[in-house]
Design an enzyme around this catalytic site. Structure first.
Site, PDB file in Angstrom:
ATOM      1  N   LYS A 158       0.828  -1.205   0.000  1.00 18.60           N
ATOM      2  CA  LYS A 158       0.000   0.000   0.000  1.00 18.60           C
ATOM      3  C   LYS A 158       0.860   1.253   0.000  1.00 18.60           C
ATOM      4  O   LYS A 158       1.899   1.311   0.659  1.00 18.60           O
ATOM      5  CB  LYS A 158      -0.906   0.028   1.246  1.00 18.60           C
ATOM      6  CG  LYS A 158      -1.887  -1.106   1.326  1.00 18.60           C
ATOM      7  CD  LYS A 158      -2.719  -1.059   2.587  1.00 18.60           C
ATOM      8  CE  LYS A 158      -3.788   0.005   2.543  1.00 18.60           C
ATOM      9  NZ  LYS A 158      -4.734  -0.122   3.680  1.00 18.60           N
ATOM     10  N   GLY A 164      -8.324   6.114  -3.070  1.00 22.83           N
ATOM     11  CA  GLY A 164      -9.116   5.730  -4.229  1.00 22.83           C
ATOM     12  C   GLY A 164      -8.669   4.432  -4.875  1.00 22.83           C
ATOM     13  O   GLY A 164      -8.919   4.204  -6.056  1.00 22.83           O
ATOM     14  N   GLY A 165      -7.996   3.581  -4.104  1.00 21.57           N
ATOM     15  CA  GLY A 165      -7.539   2.308  -4.653  1.00 21.57           C
ATOM     16  C   GLY A 165      -6.245   2.393  -5.425  1.00 21.57           C
ATOM     17  O   GLY A 165      -5.738   1.382  -5.921  1.00 21.57           O
ATOM     18  N   GLU A 200       0.652  -4.614   4.705  1.00 20.30           N
ATOM     19  CA  GLU A 200      -0.270  -5.133   5.708  1.00 20.30           C
ATOM     20  C   GLU A 200      -0.662  -6.559   5.355  1.00 20.30           C
ATOM     21  O   GLU A 200      -0.675  -6.947   4.180  1.00 20.30           O
ATOM     22  CB  GLU A 200      -1.554  -4.289   5.766  1.00 20.30           C
ATOM     23  CG  GLU A 200      -1.397  -2.935   6.408  1.00 20.30           C
ATOM     24  CD  GLU A 200      -2.691  -2.148   6.429  1.00 20.30           C
ATOM     25  OE1 GLU A 200      -2.782  -1.212   7.230  1.00 20.30           O
ATOM     26  OE2 GLU A 200      -3.622  -2.472   5.654  1.00 20.30           O
ATOM     27  N   LYS A 201      -1.002  -7.321   6.360  1.00 20.64           N
ATOM     28  CA  LYS A 201      -1.557  -8.654   6.149  1.00 20.64           C
ATOM     29  C   LYS A 201      -2.944  -8.519   5.532  1.00 20.64           C
ATOM     30  O   LYS A 201      -3.711  -7.625   5.911  1.00 20.64           O
ATOM     31  CB  LYS A 201      -1.661  -9.378   7.504  1.00 20.64           C
ATOM     32  CG  LYS A 201      -2.268 -10.778   7.441  1.00 20.64           C
ATOM     33  CD  LYS A 201      -1.369 -11.761   6.754  1.00 20.64           C
ATOM     34  CE  LYS A 201      -1.980 -13.174   6.792  1.00 20.64           C
ATOM     35  NZ  LYS A 201      -1.243 -14.102   5.942  1.00 20.64           N
ATOM     36  N   VAL A 202      -3.275  -9.363   4.568  1.00 25.75           N
ATOM     37  CA  VAL A 202      -4.616  -9.364   3.994  1.00 25.75           C
ATOM     38  C   VAL A 202      -5.568 -10.098   4.943  1.00 25.75           C
ATOM     39  O   VAL A 202      -5.296 -11.229   5.350  1.00 25.75           O
ATOM     40  CB  VAL A 202      -4.631 -10.037   2.605  1.00 25.75           C
ATOM     41  CG1 VAL A 202      -6.065 -10.239   2.116  1.00 25.75           C
ATOM     42  CG2 VAL A 202      -3.860  -9.195   1.601  1.00 25.75           C
ATOM     43  N   GLU A 288      -8.579   3.003   7.564  1.00 23.21           N
ATOM     44  CA  GLU A 288      -8.155   4.381   7.336  1.00 23.21           C
ATOM     45  C   GLU A 288      -9.231   5.324   7.835  1.00 23.21           C
ATOM     46  O   GLU A 288     -10.344   4.907   8.158  1.00 23.21           O
ATOM     47  CB  GLU A 288      -7.865   4.649   5.852  1.00 23.21           C
ATOM     48  CG  GLU A 288      -9.077   4.519   4.938  1.00 23.21           C
ATOM     49  CD  GLU A 288      -8.725   4.742   3.475  1.00 23.21           C
ATOM     50  OE1 GLU A 288      -7.536   4.839   3.151  1.00 23.21           O
ATOM     51  OE2 GLU A 288      -9.656   4.809   2.658  1.00 23.21           O
ATOM     52  N   ASN A 290     -11.290   8.846   6.697  1.00 27.88           N
ATOM     53  CA  ASN A 290     -11.585   9.850   5.674  1.00 27.88           C
ATOM     54  C   ASN A 290     -11.988  11.139   6.377  1.00 27.88           C
ATOM     55  O   ASN A 290     -13.009  11.188   7.072  1.00 27.88           O
ATOM     56  CB  ASN A 290     -12.696   9.388   4.741  1.00 27.88           C
ATOM     57  CG  ASN A 290     -12.266   8.201   3.897  1.00 27.88           C
ATOM     58  OD1 ASN A 290     -12.869   7.145   3.957  1.00 27.88           O
ATOM     59  ND2 ASN A 290     -11.225   8.357   3.120  1.00 27.88           N
ATOM     60  N   ARG A 292     -13.437  13.894   5.759  1.00 22.14           N
ATOM     61  CA  ARG A 292     -14.350  14.665   4.907  1.00 22.14           C
ATOM     62  C   ARG A 292     -15.717  14.001   4.914  1.00 22.14           C
ATOM     63  O   ARG A 292     -15.909  12.956   5.528  1.00 22.14           O
ATOM     64  CB  ARG A 292     -13.808  14.690   3.472  1.00 22.14           C
ATOM     65  CG  ARG A 292     -13.531  13.283   2.931  1.00 22.14           C
ATOM     66  CD  ARG A 292     -13.230  13.237   1.463  1.00 22.14           C
ATOM     67  NE  ARG A 292     -12.718  11.960   1.024  1.00 22.14           N
ATOM     68  CZ  ARG A 292     -13.429  10.868   0.825  1.00 22.14           C
ATOM     69  NH1 ARG A 292     -14.739  10.890   1.044  1.00 22.14           N
ATOM     70  NH2 ARG A 292     -12.879   9.744   0.401  1.00 22.14           N
TER      71      ARG A 292
END
Length: 447
Positions: A158, A164-165, A200-202, A288, A290, A292
């Site tokens: 990541k 936004g991916g 990160e671990k999935v 995470e 956001n 906003r």
């Protein structure tokens, strides 16, 4: 309350903000690009000013021009909407320095959550569960291999400053890792000006649940419960619902309390969202924050009866929250489907001239729309045209209403994702609430 605000955004969210401002007798100033001169939000605002050319860097990302217009029009505050500059620390700081109120958190709070690594460290200190992973940047492919071997595959590489991916990818073995690490670091550098990466671990078979929070300037924070956001393509949400049908009330309460701790840990002010991944045993992990308003905020509004934009304005003006945590009640079920100008099979954008645009109407149907029937959909911006939001007393009733409304939606001149949304709404797995983050990939394979 403010007398006049500027909306530093476009499309349906600009129009959505204008509607609440009209109810509160707050004057609005719109800013627009050449491509958006004919957009509904431009004509609906009390005043509108051209920013520049159609590309975002010529218009909606032009901080200096936006602040100049704000000063010229003597607005008291700026609402950033979502996307574009809404989580840009420099934008928030320049607004603060200009003596104008930013309708959102402080630039310091945005900055602390803007780095996913800093956010992880902050959440861990606030006793909010985090996904196993690195709290420091991964500097090289060799370091990535070493850490991935330690925690075990699959892992997620990541971008620390992504969104936004973009800049993130699941990696299943060591052979994939080097290419994924290097390509996503390059993409992150290109899109965000920062190629810092971490791992990160999935969390396998996870679903994506987020908690809406509100925090006033006096230090009082509440949560407005949850939204289920697992139906995603390329890490971008397509259908969201509230409340999540996949968690118990006990887990819902625990997640809400964790979200409040998360917001308080950074002295957060205004509306924000804490996103979590939840495993099959209802263990949840911070993903995470956001800082906003979210695209999917309407479903929370429908099940709580709370206008989030109104609350944003009141908080920014300095008013104390007049809602206690005990006042927040969930009633019924709401689902939002995002209407995109895109090919329903490939998901590629489908710009062009609309010749008809007629959203469905009726009880329990809300349309947040950014276009009209003769609108020219350009390739310059996100292809979302509108949001269809439905409400029912039960989830089954909301799903039935969603199917009916989508089948009545009339869009001509361009391709949209409506056929795909109808297929999802009718899918047995969706009706059974089996909507992990892998849902769309698995669903498309079966089509």
């Amino acid at each position: 309350m403010f007398n006049k605000i500027l909306i530093a955004n476009r499309g349906e969210i600009a129009l959505r903000i204008i509607k609440t401002c009209q109810q509160l007798n707050v004057k609005t100033v719109a800013v627009y690009s050449e491509a958006d001169a004919d957009a509904p939000f431009v004509t609906e605002a009390d005043e509108a000013y051209l920013l520049g050319g159609p590309k975002v860097n010529e218009s909606y990302l032009n901080i200096e021009k936006i602040i100049d217009i704000a000063k010229q029009t003597k607005v008291e505050a700026i609402h950033p909407g979502y996307g574009l500059l809404s989580e840009n620390t420099d934008f928030a700081k320049q607004i603060e320095d200009a003596g104008i109120t930013f309708i959102g958190p402080s630039s310091e709070s945005i900055n602390r959550m803007g780095s996913k690594l800093t956010a992880r460290q902050t959440m861990e200190n606030a006793d909010v569960p985090i996904i196993p992973g690195t709290n420091d940047p991964i500097e090289s492919v060799d370091d990535a291999r070493s850490f991935a071997a330690e925690i075990g595959y699959p892992v997620m590489v990541k971008a620390a400053h992504g969104g936004g991916g973009i800049g993130m990818q699941i990696v299943y073995d060591e052979q994939e890792l080097a290419k994924a690490f290097e390509s996503n670091a390059r993409r992150a550098e290109q899109f965000f000006g920062n190629g810092t990466m971490f791992i990160e671990k999935v969390i396998e078979d996870a679903h994506h649940v987020e908690i809406q929070v509100l925090a006033d300037q006096q230090g009082y924070t509440i949560h407005l419960n949850d939204r289920e956001c697992s139906i995603q393509r390329r890490h971008q949400k397509v259908i969201e619902e509230a409340p999540s049908p996949l968690i118990s009330n006990r887990t819902r309460d625990k997640m809400g309390q964790a979200a409040v701790r998360a917001a308080e840990a950074i002295n957060y002010v205004n509306a924000g969202t804490i996103e979590f991944l939840v495993d099959e045993n209802e263990n949840f992990y911070f993903l995470e924050m956001n800082t906003r308003l979210q695209v999917e905020h309407p479903i929370t509004e429908l099940v709580t009866g709370i206008d989030l934009v109104e609350q944003q304005l009141k908080i920014a003006y300095g008013e104390s929250l007049d809602i206690q945590q005990s006042d927040v009640k969930l009633k019924g079920h709401a689902i939002e489907a995002r209407i995109y100008a895109e090919d329903p099979k490939t998901f590629f954008p489908s710009p062009g001239q609309l010749t008809a645009f007629e959203p469905p109407e009726g009880e329990g149907i809300r349309n947040d729309v950014g276009v009209h029937g003769q609108y020219q959909v350009t390739p310059y911006y996100d292809p979302m045209l509108a949001k269809l939001i439905v409400y029912g007393e039960t989830r089954d009733e909301a799903i039935e209403k969603l199917e009916q409304a989508l089948s009545q939606y009339k869009v001509e001149g361009i391709k949209t994702n409506i056929p795909f949304l109808i297929d999802v709404a009718k899918a047995p797995a969706f009706k059974r609430a089996e909507t992990r983050t892998s849902f769309i990939n698995e669903f498309m394979v079966k089509q």
